[in-house]
Design an enzyme around this catalytic site. Structure first.
Site, PDB file in Angstrom:
ATOM      1  N   GLU A  80      23.805 -68.711  32.335  1.00 17.03           N
ATOM      2  CA  GLU A  80      22.711 -68.716  33.378  1.00 17.03           C
ATOM      3  C   GLU A  80      21.422 -69.787  33.322  1.00 17.03           C
ATOM      4  O   GLU A  80      21.003 -69.589  32.155  1.00 17.03           O
ATOM      5  CB  GLU A  80      22.250 -67.254  32.471  1.00 17.03           C
ATOM      6  CG  GLU A  80      21.003 -66.623  33.553  1.00 17.03           C
ATOM      7  CD  GLU A  80      20.214 -65.724  33.079  1.00 17.03           C
ATOM      8  OE1 GLU A  80      19.386 -64.942  33.898  1.00 17.03           O
ATOM      9  OE2 GLU A  80      20.812 -64.719  31.599  1.00 17.03           O
ATOM     10  N   HIS A  90      13.215 -68.261  31.188  1.00 14.82           N
ATOM     11  CA  HIS A  90      14.033 -68.921  30.970  1.00 14.82           C
ATOM     12  C   HIS A  90      12.546 -70.151  30.303  1.00 14.82           C
ATOM     13  O   HIS A  90      11.409 -70.508  31.250  1.00 14.82           O
ATOM     14  CB  HIS A  90      14.513 -69.720  31.871  1.00 14.82           C
ATOM     15  CG  HIS A  90      15.840 -68.566  32.334  1.00 14.82           C
ATOM     16  ND1 HIS A  90      17.342 -68.943  31.940  1.00 14.82           N
ATOM     17  CD2 HIS A  90      15.806 -67.500  32.404  1.00 14.82           C
ATOM     18  CE1 HIS A  90      18.266 -67.961  32.310  1.00 14.82           C
ATOM     19  NE2 HIS A  90      16.955 -66.517  32.206  1.00 14.82           N
ATOM     20  N   HIS A 135      21.825 -59.991  38.250  1.00 13.58           N
ATOM     21  CA  HIS A 135      19.925 -58.908  37.735  1.00 13.58           C
ATOM     22  C   HIS A 135      19.419 -59.215  38.843  1.00 13.58           C
ATOM     23  O   HIS A 135      17.737 -59.019  38.847  1.00 13.58           O
ATOM     24  CB  HIS A 135      19.869 -59.428  36.915  1.00 13.58           C
ATOM     25  CG  HIS A 135      18.949 -60.284  36.635  1.00 13.58           C
ATOM     26  ND1 HIS A 135      18.638 -61.033  36.854  1.00 13.58           N
ATOM     27  CD2 HIS A 135      19.019 -61.123  34.990  1.00 13.58           C
ATOM     28  CE1 HIS A 135      17.763 -62.394  36.509  1.00 13.58           C
ATOM     29  NE2 HIS A 135      18.539 -61.901  35.422  1.00 13.58           N
ATOM     30  N   ASP A 167      17.794 -49.777  33.005  1.00 12.85           N
ATOM     31  CA  ASP A 167      16.800 -48.974  32.012  1.00 12.85           C
ATOM     32  C   ASP A 167      16.080 -49.011  32.942  1.00 12.85           C
ATOM     33  O   ASP A 167      15.216 -48.227  31.068  1.00 12.85           O
ATOM     34  CB  ASP A 167      17.119 -50.545  30.981  1.00 12.85           C
ATOM     35  CG  ASP A 167      15.996 -51.383  31.468  1.00 12.85           C
ATOM     36  OD1 ASP A 167      15.663 -51.662  32.741  1.00 12.85           O
ATOM     37  OD2 ASP A 167      15.758 -52.657  30.618  1.00 12.85           O
ATOM     38  N   GLY A 168      15.445 -48.443  33.569  1.00 17.25           N
ATOM     39  CA  GLY A 168      14.362 -47.793  33.806  1.00 17.25           C
ATOM     40  C   GLY A 168      13.253 -48.619  33.796  1.00 17.25           C
ATOM     41  O   GLY A 168      12.599 -48.310  33.644  1.00 17.25           O
ATOM     42  N   ASP A 194      22.091 -57.188  29.835  1.00 17.75           N
ATOM     43  CA  ASP A 194      21.366 -58.446  29.916  1.00 17.75           C
ATOM     44  C   ASP A 194      20.480 -58.407  28.362  1.00 17.75           C
ATOM     45  O   ASP A 194      19.486 -58.604  27.889  1.00 17.75           O
ATOM     46  CB  ASP A 194      20.432 -58.946  30.830  1.00 17.75           C
ATOM     47  CG  ASP A 194      19.513 -59.644  30.722  1.00 17.75           C
ATOM     48  OD1 ASP A 194      20.317 -60.622  30.446  1.00 17.75           O
ATOM     49  OD2 ASP A 194      18.439 -60.170  31.385  1.00 17.75           O
ATOM     50  N   LEU A 213       9.451 -59.854  31.143  1.00 12.50           N
ATOM     51  CA  LEU A 213      10.541 -59.432  30.603  1.00 12.50           C
ATOM     52  C   LEU A 213      11.370 -60.955  29.640  1.00 12.50           C
ATOM     53  O   LEU A 213      11.402 -61.540  30.339  1.00 12.50           O
ATOM     54  CB  LEU A 213      11.101 -58.681  30.902  1.00 12.50           C
ATOM     55  CG  LEU A 213      10.630 -57.377  31.382  1.00 12.50           C
ATOM     56  CD1 LEU A 213      11.081 -56.573  32.997  1.00 12.50           C
ATOM     57  CD2 LEU A 213      10.843 -56.294  29.904  1.00 12.50           C
TER      58      LEU A 213
END
Length: 387
Positions: free
Chosen positions: A131, A143, A218, A250-251, A277, A310
């Site tokens: 990735e 990243h 994603h 995962d909401g 992920d 995140l």
């Protein structure tokens, strides 16, 4: 000595439909057949599952870590073993250890570890997902921006060479950092190209699909969004039938209503499939870890950098399946396909994984009626059983 065994006593989902009063016959690590319970071969060892469900093993195409290990911090075959074993207890029978944007030296070490894992036939190892580092600074997410860079001839050659050493090699890249002709060359060499961490618009994304990109990384996260005049990469991933797209269920990463809307709108033959992920936290009680020298904090079901960004997900596959079924409202069979059949097809492995059918790998998960993992088999060998 015969290696045949028969698993019975559970409702069976083969990836297409349910079977009642049936049994799965396994021989030599492969599915031999699904037969009526009355037709169980007399010579086979019989395992009575005592209820629940038997379903195809889950396939996760984006796994950064697990069992306390991050591939970036320990790019070795031992780390890959640890990651695969950590996720097996949650129903994942095949996965792509994922290297987040890093230095050329770490990338080379990860590729070498992947080649060694493939040669050693590490249970659960399907290949690698690189990735980055060829992403967009505008959509970098967690990243490290200092390590993001355009693809070079040497990078391209390295990917092509690595693909010959493992079943699956997937790379996430952004059109901003990689020319379309390179995508065509990579796809022609068997490398799966996924678009992600990109601010590219709809037209550019569709052009890259024409060049050979077949996935989006994603969905909705770290990409241009759907707007009234510009559908963005998210819109292209949904409207473009040639795209399959991973989804972090995962909401936290994506709202459940957005997931439901995307599923209704997705044009085929590509599908939306589940990814975790996942980071090092899976299977541990860790409260923090480091990524490229920065601390990631585990709290309230999420993983975040100090600034709130995140950084991967604190998610396992069976939890993602439960979320799709219980919160989004998907039929259980479709939620299971999103964890097995659809990622298998997206990775070019649908001929071998994702279904319980004759000739397929005997990768199976026993689930309770409450959707807890009871036992897991990889290639017919039991790798996890709940005490």
């Amino acid at each position: 000595m015969s290696t045949r065994q028969t698993l019975t006593g559970a409702r069976i989902f083969d990836g297409d439909r349910w079977h009642d009063d049936a049994a799965v016959v396994v021989d030599g690590g492969l599915i031999e057949a699904i037969v009526a319970r009355a037709d169980v071969p007399a010579a086979a060892q019989t395992v009575n599952l005592g209820g629940g469900m038997l379903v195809p093993g889950f396939i996760d195409l984006q796994v950064n870590g697990g069992g306390g290990v991050m591939l970036n911090d320990a790019p070795s075959v031992e780390a890959i073993r640890t990651i695969c074993a950590a996720h097996a207890r949650y129903g994942t029978t095949a996965l792509l250890p994922t290297l987040i944007t890093d230095t050329p030296q770490i990338t080379e070490a990860a590729v070498a570890a992947g080649e060694e894992a493939a040669a050693a036939e590490v249970p659960g190892f399907l290949g690698l997902h690189l990735e980055g580092p060829h992403l967009s600074l505008a959509r970098k997410g967690a990243h490290d921006p200092k390590l993001i860079r355009p693809m070079t001839d040497a990078d391209q050659a390295g990917l092509v060479a690595a693909r010959t050493k493992m079943p699956v090699l997937l790379t996430t890249l952004a059109p901003e950092s990689v020319e379309a002709w390179r995508v065509t060359a990579l796809a022609g060499a068997g490398v799966i190209v996924s678009l992600g961490h990109s601010d590219a618009g709809y037209d550019v994304a569709m052009a890259y699909a024409g060049a050979g990109a077949t996935m989006a990384t994603h969905l909705f996260n770290a990409m241009s969004q759907i707007g009234n005049r510009e559908p963005g990469l998210a819109g292209a991933a949904i409207d473009g039938g040639g795209f399959s797209a991973g989804l972090i269920a995962d909401g936290i990463h994506v709202h459940s209503a957005t997931m439901a809307t995307a599923l209704r709108a997705k044009r085929g033959p590509g599908h939306i499939f589940l990814v975790t992920d996942a980071m090092a936290t899976i299977g541990t009680d860790m409260t923090s870890f480091t990524l490229n020298g920065r601390t990631v904090y585990r709290k309230d079901g999420s993983l975040r950098l100090a600034d709130g960004t995140l950084a991967g997900a604190d998610l396992d596959m069976i939890s993602a399946v439960r979320f799709m079924h219980r919160v989004v409202g998907l039929d259980l069979a479709e939620a299971l396909r999103m964890a097995s059949l659809y990622p298998a097809d997206a990775a070019g492995q649908g001929h071998r994984r994702g279904r319980l059918a004759a000739g397929m790998a005997a990768d199976m998960v026993a689930l309770s009626e409450g959707l807890d993992v009871s036992a897991v088999w990889i290639g017919g060998s039991k790798v996890f059983a709940r005490a």
